[in-house]
Design an enzyme around this catalytic site. Structure first.
Site, PDB file in Angstrom:
ATOM      1  N   THR A 292      77.066  21.086  46.150  1.00 48.57           N
ATOM      2  CA  THR A 292      78.271  21.796  46.792  1.00 48.57           C
ATOM      3  C   THR A 292      78.577  21.490  48.033  1.00 48.57           C
ATOM      4  O   THR A 292      77.750  21.206  49.179  1.00 48.57           O
ATOM      5  CB  THR A 292      77.655  23.215  46.581  1.00 48.57           C
ATOM      6  OG1 THR A 292      77.192  23.758  45.202  1.00 48.57           O
ATOM      7  CG2 THR A 292      78.775  24.061  46.936  1.00 48.57           C
TER       8      THR A 292
ATOM      9  N   ARG B 272      69.212  19.022  44.296  1.00 44.09           N
ATOM     10  CA  ARG B 272      70.689  18.886  44.636  1.00 44.09           C
ATOM     11  C   ARG B 272      71.568  19.768  44.562  1.00 44.09           C
ATOM     12  O   ARG B 272      72.701  19.422  44.913  1.00 44.09           O
ATOM     13  CB  ARG B 272      71.112  17.422  43.659  1.00 44.09           C
ATOM     14  CG  ARG B 272      69.973  16.306  43.833  1.00 44.09           C
ATOM     15  CD  ARG B 272      70.880  15.173  43.337  1.00 44.09           C
ATOM     16  NE  ARG B 272      71.762  15.059  42.111  1.00 44.09           N
ATOM     17  CZ  ARG B 272      72.544  14.335  41.929  1.00 44.09           C
ATOM     18  NH1 ARG B 272      72.733  13.331  42.836  1.00 44.09           N
ATOM     19  NH2 ARG B 272      73.212  14.435  40.557  1.00 44.09           N
ATOM     20  N   ASP B 273      71.523  20.916  44.469  1.00 40.78           N
ATOM     21  CA  ASP B 273      72.237  21.993  44.786  1.00 40.78           C
ATOM     22  C   ASP B 273      71.885  23.418  45.208  1.00 40.78           C
ATOM     23  O   ASP B 273      71.754  24.331  44.774  1.00 40.78           O
ATOM     24  CB  ASP B 273      72.878  22.351  43.312  1.00 40.78           C
ATOM     25  CG  ASP B 273      74.429  22.805  43.518  1.00 40.78           C
ATOM     26  OD1 ASP B 273      74.961  22.939  44.422  1.00 40.78           O
ATOM     27  OD2 ASP B 273      75.115  23.316  42.481  1.00 40.78           O
ATOM     28  N   VAL B 274      70.853  23.345  46.181  1.00 33.98           N
ATOM     29  CA  VAL B 274      70.320  24.451  46.858  1.00 33.98           C
ATOM     30  C   VAL B 274      71.395  25.007  47.601  1.00 33.98           C
ATOM     31  O   VAL B 274      71.909  24.608  48.648  1.00 33.98           O
ATOM     32  CB  VAL B 274      69.125  23.824  47.740  1.00 33.98           C
ATOM     33  CG1 VAL B 274      68.615  25.324  48.413  1.00 33.98           C
ATOM     34  CG2 VAL B 274      68.111  23.463  46.708  1.00 33.98           C
TER      35      VAL B 274
END
Lengths: 234, 415
Positions: A163, A125-127
């Site tokens: 992000t 969920r935050d690549v």
């Protein structure tokens, strides 16, 4: 003494704090060094579940950091994690865009990391470039603070933790995010490596552009079915 | 502490995985390898490729690559059936199999604009859209623009399939200014079998004369003066001529109507004062005329702030206190960028019978404290409404999407 208190005490007694990497209302991330042998680690202390980190505790994978220890108490988590020495992808991109071959090489290794996570039921969920470290020829995906375990067929909204710009639409509450949310973010990241821009502003050309487009379809059903399909396309 | 470190003997909690005293790992970690399926597939693919290479060698004895060239359309004979390829700027023309060769557009001085150049692929026999099966046979697709004498090069986006034009195989957005002039646009497809297909079209941009009104030469300090000016524009200036209007930093009361022209309406600031409308503003372009409104405050107590009866692009404007801040009704469209919408009943309302253009962007807006920030009652077409950079904060409803139109909020922030 339980693991949570034991690890907190050990950080004070056995380690020197070198830098505070990140601090937010939710917690903090420190770079610490073992007093005796000088080995550096990442220490995380945050409000939230340790479920994801506990799953990673027992495994070793080339493209993920080793989790050394995890403790949880009263909704707070402490953990010690391998320190990955290298440049973040965002630092590398400041020096210029990547060639298609370089971008593919990085994307494939990230697929490998995500395949491991997804096969354990974890969505990162935050690549994004800040969370990708280049260690020589190896690519390591870090920071699982936004990660969570997904459960099939559970309809629930997700919190905004990713992000902006890299997070998939469904992460903003349109539906539960599964592994395809990471495929979306990886598609954006591939495009950023090649063009420096979000695909909605400037799409990469040729075959890579088509891969990015498929990764970033608003409807998750239209994206690659899973990370292996994307890896094969790359 | 009921367990000891396997290396140094330091006491550890029962479920410890790591000794903080000597940094020894207490239990071996399971090593996870790269997915086997991919490796296996790669091996299988390599074998298949070898077989194909042999077959290809035989095939190539019979198939020599052919170069196909034409203007805006061509028929490409494939082994199963033939495809009709055509270049156009209109989705309906593309679906109907009508190519658009040379095209000339007018653009007012100082403006920049873009056109989506689209390549359609139809089954030659049935006339049905066939881009998906055709795309599998395409190795690469490129666009190049070549300026003619005394012209500037057209900037373009690399061609790609675009969800805004789901029936087109590839779309390349062409960006131009009023002084761009004439460019040849070359599309080149390289097929997997080595064939090449080249199509050519030409886009000419001609500079359009505009009429400009500024407060230093024309009275427009009061609502009455502005209405007088607008009435004289309606009587004296052809609707084909764009009008640039630079408004002073004053407040206009009552309803104002901008008639049938292309409008560029610029607000201004003088200290704390800014160009402000307190009554409803109507923008009434017809036959493709539109309005670009920038740097203006719309401050109301009720009613409607902006009533768009044509395409209206808002830039750097603010709206507060309206029942409906900006509405697009039948045959119209409102697009907004860098605007703020604060404490309105509904900020943006789309209730229209038309689909519009290639760039339905609502970028970098701030929607705060509205009953409903964006309300989509009716909206045909496939455009993806893009809210990148927009912030939604403290609204009763952020997006009321009654028609389930595709909305991209991936880059928006919801607080």
């Amino acid at each position: 003494m339980d693991l949570y208190d034991s690890l907190l005490a050990a950080i004070g007694n056995e380690f020197d704090i070198m830098t505070q990497i990140k601090k937010s209302a939710r917690g903090e991330v420190l770079l610490v060094r073992h007093k005796e042998n000088g080995t550096r680690y990442i220490f995380r202390h945050f409000e939230g579940s340790s479920e994801v980190y506990k799953k990673l505790l027992g495994i070793s994978a080339r493209n993920l950091p080793h989790i050394m220890e995890v403790g949880e108490k009263n909704g707070r988590t402490v953990l010690l994690e391998e320190y990955i020495q290298g440049d973040t992808l965002s630092e590398v991109l400041k020096g210029g865009l990547l060639s298609t071959a370089e971008a593919k090489k990085i994307a494939r290794q990230l697929c490998s990391a995500l395949w491991i996570l997804h096969s354990m039921g974890i969505v990162h969920r935050d690549v994004k470039p800040d969370n990708v470290i280049l260690r020589g020829k190896e690519v390591v995906l870090i920071d699982f603070d936004a990660s969570r375990i997904y459960k099939n067929a559970v309809q629930e909204d997700t919190r905004v933790l990713g992000t902006t710009g890299f997070a998939a639409p469904e992460q903003y509450g349109l539906s539960q995010s599964d592994g395809r949310a990471d495929i979306y973010a990886l598609g954006v990241l591939i495009n950023v490596m090649l063009t420096g821009e979000h695909p909605s502003r400037k799409l990469a050309g040729g075959r890579m552009g088509r891969i990015v487009q498929r990764c970033t379809m608003v409807n998750p059903e239209k994206r690659y079915k899973n990370i292996l399909h994307l890896m094969e396309a790359l | 502490m009921s367990k000891k470190c396997v290396k140094c003997g330091h006491p550890l909690p029962e479920d410890a995985s790591f000794c903080p005293c000597c940094t020894a790992v207490q239990a071996e970690k399971q090593e996870i390898q790269t997915p086997r399926r991919w490796k296996k597939k790669a091996l299988v693919a390599a074998v298949v490729l070898l077989i194909l290479a042999g077959a290809g060698a035989v095939f190539s004895m019979y198939h020599r690559p052919v170069a196909y060239e034409a203007n805006a359309q061509i028929v490409y004979p494939d082994k199963d059936h033939s495809y009709k390829l055509l270049v156009t700027y209109s989705e309906s023309d593309g679906m109907a199999g009508q190519a658009q060769g040379d095209r000339t557009d007018l653009l007012a001085d100082g403006l920049d604009s873009a056109l989506p150049c689209q390549l359609y692929v139809l089954n030659e026999e049935t006339g049905e859209v066939a881009w998906e099966e055709f795309a599998e046979k395409v190795k690469s697709c490129e666009v190049e623009t070549v300026p003619q004498e005394n012209s500037k090069k057209l900037e373009y986006m690399e061609p790609a399939h675009d969800e805004n034009f789901p029936n087109a195989a590839y779309v390349s957005n062409l960006h131009f200014m009023a002084d761009t002039g004439s460019n040849d646009i070359f599309w080149k497809l390289t097929m997997e079998n080595g064939d090449t297909i080249s199509l050519k079209t030409r886009l000419t941009i001609e500079k359009q004369e505009v009429v400009t009104y500024r407060p230093e030469d024309t009275p427009m300090e009061t609502t009455e003066e502005l209405n007088t000016l607008l009435a004289s524009i309606e009587n004296e200036v052809s609707s084909d001529t764009p009008v640039y209007l630079y408004l002073p930093a004053v407040t206009y009361d009552g309803e104002i109507t901008f008639g049938d022209h292309v409008w560029q309406i610029f607000g201004s600031m003088d200290g704390d004062a800014a160009t402000t409308f307190n009554g409803t503003v109507h923008v009434n372009g017809k036959n493709g005329n539109y309005g670009i409104v920038s740097g203006i405050r719309f401050e109301g107590n009720s009613g409607t702030g902006l009533n768009a009866n044509c395409f209206v692009l808002l830039s750097g404007c603010s709206f507060s206190g309206w029942d409906i801040a900006a509405i697009a009704q039948d045959g119209s469209w409102v697009s907004a960028s860098d605007c703020t919408f604060t404490d309105n009943g509904t900020a943006l309302k789309l209730n229209t019978s038309i689909s519009y253009g290639s760039s339905p962007d609502f970028l970098n807006n701030t929607f705060t404290g509205n009953g409903t920030a964006v309300c989509i009652d009716r909206l045909p077409g496939n455009e993806i409404l893009n809210f990148a950079g927009s912030i939604f904060s403290g609204n009763g409803t952020d997006i009321e999407n009654k028609t389930k139109h595709t909305v991209d909020t991936a880059n928006a922030v919801f607080e």
